[in-house]
Motif scaffolding. Structure first.
Motif, short mmCIF file in Angstrom:
data_model
loop_
_atom_site.label_atom_id
_atom_site.label_comp_id
_atom_site.label_asym_id
_atom_site.label_seq_id
_atom_site.Cartn_x
_atom_site.Cartn_y
_atom_site.Cartn_z
N ALA A 169 0.83 -1.21 0.00
CA ALA A 169 0.00 0.00 0.00
C ALA A 169 0.86 1.26 0.00
O ALA A 169 0.56 2.23 -0.70
CB ALA A 169 -0.93 -0.01 1.22
N TYR A 170 1.93 1.24 0.79
CA TYR A 170 2.80 2.42 0.82
C TYR A 170 3.44 2.65 -0.54
O TYR A 170 3.49 3.78 -1.05
CB TYR A 170 3.89 2.25 1.88
CG TYR A 170 4.92 3.36 1.86
CD1 TYR A 170 4.69 4.56 2.51
CD2 TYR A 170 6.10 3.22 1.13
CE1 TYR A 170 5.61 5.60 2.46
CE2 TYR A 170 7.04 4.25 1.08
CZ TYR A 170 6.78 5.44 1.74
OH TYR A 170 7.70 6.46 1.67
N GLN A 173 1.18 4.09 -3.12
CA GLN A 173 0.90 5.51 -2.91
C GLN A 173 2.11 6.40 -3.21
O GLN A 173 1.96 7.45 -3.83
CB GLN A 173 0.47 5.73 -1.46
CG GLN A 173 0.15 7.18 -1.13
CD GLN A 173 -0.19 7.38 0.33
OE1 GLN A 173 0.07 6.51 1.16
NE2 GLN A 173 -0.79 8.50 0.66
N ASN A 232 2.01 1.29 6.81
CA ASN A 232 2.20 2.15 5.62
C ASN A 232 2.84 3.50 5.92
O ASN A 232 2.56 4.50 5.26
CB ASN A 232 0.85 2.37 4.91
CG ASN A 232 0.07 1.09 4.73
OD1 ASN A 232 0.64 0.05 4.38
ND2 ASN A 232 -1.23 1.14 4.98
#
Length: 301
Positions: A169-170, A173, A232
């Motif tokens: 997820a990190y 993004q 994250n």
């Protein structure tokens, strides 16, 4: 000093009540009280402040309780060692290792050891300080370097590297860094270079910080670093033994890693024949063999 009186004093101090101590010792409250008063008279001091709600140790009582607590622990340990046999594994085993390895690798696997030896009592001491095994601060240690003492039995278990990891997820993004210089655009989660840790990790952190990284999160152990990564917050500097137990972690910049960090199991020569030590040693070796096998199969697939 009379051992019976010390034993009764210890029970009272531990229970905080004459009545509760008497129940544990199978003595009447009056008998317990007499022994405590006799001990106070022999020492010419007051060991307890007596209140309606119970007993509170005086300063002198605290000193004596520290001593009796250490005595009881050594006696229990000695009793368990004396009772060691070829067929039974029971009693206390004091294991020391680092906070990271203990919380992230060892503790999650201990259920298997307890299933096999339900009467084993493990005291898991997690700290970066290297406890003195010959001085019996612990029975067995798993250390991130070869022990220096000559009177220890040691066995190399495996090697690890410290590397960079992030959550999917990190990275979705913030993007995946392609070079070390790209880390300047990311948050780095790591231990402070001055905190207690293996030197290989500290050197890696120093090297990466030379890339003008603006956002940092310092945590004083790998468990905290991992929590930051899986929530994250950024890219974490973590040991690679996490890759199998946390398969969702993404290795970032795979070419960037610390030098090899050896992992050793060690225990005093005098415990060579301890069945508890043997059980723990064999368990750890079996788990590492299984870990390596599973990791290899995971990479192949």
């Amino acid at each position: 000093m009379d051992w019976d009186k010390l034993r009764i004093f210890h029970a009272v101090a531990d229970a905080g009540s004459l009545t509760h101590a008497g129940d544990l010792l199978h003595l009447s409250q009056s008998a317990v009280s007499r022994q405590v008063r006799a001990l106070e008279e022999s020492l010419d001091t007051t060991l307890f402040h007596r209140h309606a709600r119970g007993l509170i140790l005086t300063e002198q009582g605290e000193l004596l309780f520290d001593a009796t607590r250490a005595m009881m622990k050594r006696l229990n340990t000695a009793t368990a060692r004396i009772r060691d046999s070829e067929d039974e594994v029971f009693g206390e085993l004091r294991v020391t290792t680092t906070i990271g390895f203990g919380t992230l690798w060892l503790a999650p696997r201990l259920a298997k050891l307890y299933e096999k030896y339900p009467d084993l009592k493990i005291d898991l001491m997690l700290e970066e300080r290297v406890l003195d095994l010959p001085m019996r601060e612990a029975d067995v240690a798993i250390r991130m370097k070869e022990p220096s003492q000559a009177d220890l039995i040691r066995k190399r278990l495996m090697s690890v590297h410290i590397a960079l990891f992030a959550s999917p997820a990190y990275l979705a993004q913030r993007g995946i860094p392609k070079t070390v210089e790209d880390l300047a655009d990311h948050r780095l989660i790591c231990q402070n270079v001055n905190s207690a840790q293996v030197s290989a990790a500290s050197y890696l952190v120093q090297e990466l910080m030379a890339n003008d990284i603006q956002s940092m999160l310092h945590v004083n152990n790998y468990f905290g670093v991992l929590q930051g990564v899986i929530h994250n917050l950024g890219i974490g500097i973590l040991p690679d033994y996490l890759t199998f137990d946390f398969p969702n972690l993404v290795r970032v910049l795979p070419e960037v890693e610390s030098v090899e960090v050896p992992v050793y199991l060690a225990y005093p020569e005098e415990l060579r024949h301890s069945q508890r030590i043997a059980a723990f040693r064999d368990f750890v070796q079996e788990e590492i063999f299984s870990y390596r096998k599973n990791l290899k199969e995971h990479k192949i697939t």
